[in-house]
Design a protein around this motif. Structure first.
Motif, PDB file in Angstrom:
ATOM      1  N   VAL A 335       0.741  -1.216   0.003  1.00  0.00           N
ATOM      2  CA  VAL A 335       0.035   0.009   0.100  1.00  0.00           C
ATOM      3  C   VAL A 335       0.875   1.313  -0.116  1.00  0.00           C
ATOM      4  O   VAL A 335       0.629   2.152  -0.573  1.00  0.00           O
ATOM      5  CB  VAL A 335      -1.015   0.016   1.192  1.00  0.00           C
ATOM      6  CG1 VAL A 335      -1.766   1.170   1.392  1.00  0.00           C
ATOM      7  CG2 VAL A 335      -1.964  -1.257   1.269  1.00  0.00           C
ATOM      8  N   LYS A 336       1.847   1.270   0.722  1.00  0.00           N
ATOM      9  CA  LYS A 336       2.612   2.058   1.085  1.00  0.00           C
ATOM     10  C   LYS A 336       3.605   2.627  -0.581  1.00  0.00           C
ATOM     11  O   LYS A 336       3.566   3.769  -0.788  1.00  0.00           O
ATOM     12  CB  LYS A 336       3.681   2.175   1.898  1.00  0.00           C
ATOM     13  CG  LYS A 336       4.906   3.335   2.181  1.00  0.00           C
ATOM     14  CD  LYS A 336       5.904   3.114   3.280  1.00  0.00           C
ATOM     15  CE  LYS A 336       6.522   4.296   3.473  1.00  0.00           C
ATOM     16  NZ  LYS A 336       7.618   4.707   2.231  1.00  0.00           N
ATOM     17  N   VAL A 610      -8.759  -5.619  -2.680  1.00  0.00           N
ATOM     18  CA  VAL A 610      -8.124  -4.388  -2.244  1.00  0.00           C
ATOM     19  C   VAL A 610      -9.263  -3.528  -2.942  1.00  0.00           C
ATOM     20  O   VAL A 610      -9.694  -3.405  -4.101  1.00  0.00           O
ATOM     21  CB  VAL A 610      -6.986  -4.180  -3.096  1.00  0.00           C
ATOM     22  CG1 VAL A 610      -6.427  -2.888  -2.808  1.00  0.00           C
ATOM     23  CG2 VAL A 610      -5.823  -5.263  -2.514  1.00  0.00           C
ATOM     24  N   GLY A 611      -9.660  -2.679  -1.780  1.00  0.00           N
ATOM     25  CA  GLY A 611     -10.638  -1.486  -2.347  1.00  0.00           C
ATOM     26  C   GLY A 611      -9.965  -0.136  -1.982  1.00  0.00           C
ATOM     27  O   GLY A 611      -9.105   0.166  -1.174  1.00  0.00           O
ATOM     28  N   LEU A 612     -10.206   0.871  -2.833  1.00  0.00           N
ATOM     29  CA  LEU A 612      -9.831   2.250  -2.869  1.00  0.00           C
ATOM     30  C   LEU A 612     -11.083   3.188  -2.936  1.00  0.00           C
ATOM     31  O   LEU A 612     -11.974   3.050  -3.721  1.00  0.00           O
ATOM     32  CB  LEU A 612      -8.978   2.505  -4.078  1.00  0.00           C
ATOM     33  CG  LEU A 612      -7.745   3.282  -3.699  1.00  0.00           C
ATOM     34  CD1 LEU A 612      -6.739   2.766  -2.865  1.00  0.00           C
ATOM     35  CD2 LEU A 612      -7.035   4.058  -5.217  1.00  0.00           C
ATOM     36  N   ALA A 640      -4.876  -2.941  -8.461  1.00  0.00           N
ATOM     37  CA  ALA A 640      -4.374  -3.939  -8.893  1.00  0.00           C
ATOM     38  C   ALA A 640      -2.713  -3.829  -8.761  1.00  0.00           C
ATOM     39  O   ALA A 640      -2.078  -4.986  -8.562  1.00  0.00           O
ATOM     40  CB  ALA A 640      -4.423  -3.973 -10.744  1.00  0.00           C
ATOM     41  N   LYS A 641      -2.137  -2.734  -8.704  1.00  0.00           N
ATOM     42  CA  LYS A 641      -0.851  -2.758  -8.115  1.00  0.00           C
ATOM     43  C   LYS A 641      -0.318  -3.123  -6.903  1.00  0.00           C
ATOM     44  O   LYS A 641       0.533  -3.808  -6.451  1.00  0.00           O
ATOM     45  CB  LYS A 641      -0.350  -1.213  -8.546  1.00  0.00           C
ATOM     46  CG  LYS A 641      -0.592  -0.755  -9.980  1.00  0.00           C
ATOM     47  CD  LYS A 641       0.170  -1.170 -11.078  1.00  0.00           C
ATOM     48  CE  LYS A 641       0.101  -0.825 -12.576  1.00  0.00           C
ATOM     49  NZ  LYS A 641      -1.388  -1.116 -12.962  1.00  0.00           N
ATOM     50  N   ILE A 642      -1.232  -2.476  -6.031  1.00  0.00           N
ATOM     51  CA  ILE A 642      -1.207  -3.108  -4.507  1.00  0.00           C
ATOM     52  C   ILE A 642      -1.350  -4.591  -4.605  1.00  0.00           C
ATOM     53  O   ILE A 642      -0.599  -5.282  -3.900  1.00  0.00           O
ATOM     54  CB  ILE A 642      -2.119  -2.380  -3.832  1.00  0.00           C
ATOM     55  CG1 ILE A 642      -2.035  -0.955  -3.564  1.00  0.00           C
ATOM     56  CG2 ILE A 642      -2.406  -3.108  -2.212  1.00  0.00           C
ATOM     57  CD1 ILE A 642      -2.872  -0.067  -3.037  1.00  0.00           C
TER      58      ILE A 642
END
Length: 754
Positions: A335-336, A610-612, A640-642
């Protein structure tokens, strides 16, 4: 005349004597039995009354203890619950606040005998029949349960509650009982007693509370966590408001509140909670997820939500989490590196509105091995991993296909639905069939193609196809399948209409990880669990299995959808997560106006969602557009990257390379892709495919978006190129689609991005 004749003459006119068992059931005997039974019941009641004593002091649970949380390696994460209670005399509690509680819980408190025999009898019957939950207790009975007994739903406890309440009623004054009740009741946020609650919700002592504030605290008594304004869903807030209004209206009814003053009252939102410093970072989110799970399990055992919350908050639990420290570190690092390092709130306002959440589940055990709830629990109380107020968007589309395959559904023209079925993907094509109501969703980037296979429609997330498929299957069937797989059917705006194809309901990363874990487990119901073990008072608590032995859907169905979702990774919107070492299946999703962006995917070993979420101060949902200065945000970018960065580190070299699939679903044919933004909607229910296409055909309509223009648009339905995920998010084309504002509580969205 002989002797026999003489006897007959003598007995003439007399009734014959009853013989056998009938002689015991004359009306006189029955009356005697009834009177005897009443006497026996009264005698038993009196004997129990004499036998049951009022305990000399309160139970240990009435004195708040700590709950201890540990990581899977045994290290203590947090100790929660160090006495958040302060008893106050009744005189310090404003009379209006007292009346608010009485109006909410027991309006005849000052005149009743202290027990509700009808409600108690109903509770006993429910307990005997295994129904568990019961209501109807008086304030006196609730005080006895809180202070002298416990929250278990057993016959013996209910009987004791009845007799102790009768004796307490004789021993203490009504004011003394009310004082005890107000000081022992649970109000949520770890607050026992109305003084602690006043501090927890309004930051003031109880004697400073207004009538409006007191009415809210009274409303909380029914469902503390559900009505906590900060943590509640939209439905929970509405229910809290309804309860608040109910309390005030009952006060008017009892002449405790002036009607004119009542009309002028406005709801005052309580303040946000102030968590313990020991809950900083991810600790608070992990602890909260474990707390919710234990309470959920207590409710399944038959306790009411209120009793379950109060019982857990009383403390004494030692809970070991299933969190894997290595994988937790990998998730936080992903995430970072893939998101937070690219944000600059000073340069772009939107960067300050980004709220990431993620849940990762081990397939075999169903245990949560990593969870990301937000940047810091002390700064953002809401757990982004478990919140259900944002739409899952196109990550819902696979569930429609699951329902279609499991029900062996057909298109409007009678063709079986499979990955090879050809649908009409024309942009804004009206849905045909019962329940369609002329709904005509818009496709992302105005994608329009009159002939598209279900596989390609999933790859591109074509809205019109899946809206039509939902109607073809049956809207109620689709909803039931989704709920069976693990989605919430209530309180999240989940309506059985074609717009569900856009994922227009509310869902959390925890929910979606469970749904996809069930697919990864070949249809066996998987309910993600963060609790590895739990004990109380030295006794181990029996945890339910996270992975059920029963199948929610057939293996053929689950494996068939997994195969289709591999295509989304190989040739569709999720191609960024391809990995040369292991196979990946998954689905992207982005709600209208980019308010949420998702990627939920899985390997043969690990499921991660993963949700944003775009959240402005005050909880308002806002767009994620231009986050990090990169224009449009969709599921194929940051989420998707995370996912890719985390999964590659979490699996390391221990990954199972391939899915073990058993499916009879036919592969989709490769069709020429010629989308046209200028194409006009088609109202036809089917079309005739060219000889090179599958003979199956059907109408369609759906509500998601196709991939951005930089993503592949054609190619075979399955391949695994040796590509490792890049570490920086690509620049995506700007410009959100127009449409209505999607609302978790039911508004029909117009478009979502795949």
């Amino acid at each position: 005349m002989g002797r026999a004749d003489a006897r007959r003459v003598q007995n003439k006119g007399k009734k014959p004597k009853k013989k056998g068992i009938r002689r015991f059931f004359t009306w006189k005997m029955l009356l005697a039995y009834f009177v005897g039974l009443i006497a026996l019941g009264v005698g038993a009641f009196w004997a129990l009354y004499l036998y049951v004593d009022v305990p000399g002091e309160g139970n240990p649970a009435a004195k708040l203890q700590s709950n201890i949380y540990k990581s899977s390696d045994g290290k203590q994460i947090a100790r929660i619950g160090d006495v958040n209670r302060e008893e106050v005399p009744l005189a310090k509690i404003p009379k209006d606040v007292r009346y608010a509680v009485i109006a909410a819980e027991n309006k005849t408190f000052y005149t009743d005998p202290g027990v509700d025999l009808k409600g108690t009898a109903r509770g006993l019957l429910n307990t005997l029949m295994g129904r568990g939950k019961q209501g109807g207790s008086t304030i006196t009975q609730q005080y006895v349960k809180n202070y002298y007994l416990d929250q278990r739903q057993t016959v013996s406890r209910k009987v004791n509650e009845l007799f102790i309440s009768l004796k307490v009623q004789d021993k203490f004054s009504k004011d003394k009982i009310l004082e005890g009740y107000l000081n022992t009741s649970y109000y949520g946020r770890g607050a026992y007693g109305i003084q602690a609650a006043s501090r927890a919700y309004y930051g003031k002592d109880v004697d400073k509370l207004s009538v409006e504030e007191g009415a809210y605290l009274a409303a909380l008594l029914q469902a503390p966590s559900q009505y906590d304004w900060t943590a509640a869903t939209d439905a929970g807030r509405q229910n809290a408001m309804n309860r608040w209004n109910y309390v005030l209206d009952k006060m008017v009814e009892q002449k405790w509140l002036d009607p004119a003053k009542r009309k002028q009252m406005k709801f005052e939102k309580p303040g946000d909670p102030k968590p313990s410093e020991g809950l900083k970072g991810q600790n608070g989110y992990l602890v909260e997820a474990a707390r919710q799970e234990i309470i959920r399990d207590l409710i399944k055992e038959g306790r009411s939500p209120k009793d379950a919350e109060q019982d857990f908050a009383a403390g004494g639990w030692t809970i070991t989490l299933s969190i894997d420290p290595k994988r937790q570190q990998a998730l936080e690092g992903a995430v970072k590196n893939q998101l937070l390092d690219h944000l600059d709130p000073k340069a772009r306002e939107v960067d300050g509105h980004v709220q990431p959440g993620a849940v990762s589940v081990d397939r075999k055990t169903g245990k949560i091995v990593a969870l990301y709830g937000g940047q810091d629990y002390l700064k953002h109380y809401t757990n982004n991993a478990t919140r259900r107020d944002y739409q899952p968007a196109s990550t819902f589309k696979p569930l429609i296909l699951v329902s279609a395959l499991d029900h062996k559904s057909q298109t409007q023209d009678g063709k079986s639905i499979s990955p090879a079925t050809i649908y009409d993907g024309t942009n804004k094509r009206p849905v045909v069939g019962p329940g369609g109501d002329g709904y005509a969703p818009e496709n992302e980037d105005q994608y329009s193609n009159a002939a598209v296979t279900v596989q390609e429609a999933m790859n591109r997330s074509v809205n019109t196809v899946f809206a039509q498929m939902a109607v073809d299957v049956g809207l109620d069937k689709v909803k039931k399948t989704a709920v069976d797989l693990g989605m919430r059917g209530d309180g999240t705006g989940f309506d059985a209409n074609p717009s569900m194809a856009l994922g227009s309901m509310g869902a959390s990363p925890l929910d979606m990880s469970g749904v996809y874990a069930t697919l990864d487990n070949h249809g066996q119901k998987t309910t993600p669990s963060i609790v590895k073990s739990a004990s109380r008072g030295g006794k181990d608590y029996q945890l339910p299995d996270a992975v059920s032995k029963d199948r929610i859907v057939s293996r053929d169905t689950a494996d068939g959808v997994t195969s289709v979702l591999q295509g989304v990774v190989d040739d569709g919107t999720a191609n960024v997560v391809q990995n040369a070492q292991y196979q990946v299946a998954g689905k992207t999703g982005t709600s209208d106006d980019d308010k949420s962006a998702w990627f939920t995917g899985y390997t043969p070993d690990l499921i991660t969602s993963v949700g944003l979420f775009g959240e402005a101060p005050g909880g308002k949902q806002v767009t994620l557009m231009d986050t990090g200065g990169n224009g449009r945000v969709n599921g194929g970018t940051y989420p998707a990257k995370i996912w890719a960065a985390y999964t590659s580190n979490a699996l390391d070299d221990d990954a199972t390379a391939k899915f073990d699939l058993e499916t009879s679903e036919p592969a989709a044919p490769v069709l020429p892709s010629k989308p046209s933004a200028a194409a006009t909607p088609s109202a036809s229910a089917s079309h005739s495919p060219s000889p090179s296409r599958s003979p199956q055909s059907t109408p369609s309509g759906s509500a998601s978006h196709t991939p951005p223009s930089h993503e592949p648009t054609a190619g075979p339905t399955r391949h695994t190129p040796p590509v490792t995920p890049p570490v920086t998010p690509p620049v995506t084309p700007p410009g959100p689609t127009d449409g209505t504002d999607p609302r978790p509580n039911g508004g029909r969205a117009t478009a979502t991005t795949g």
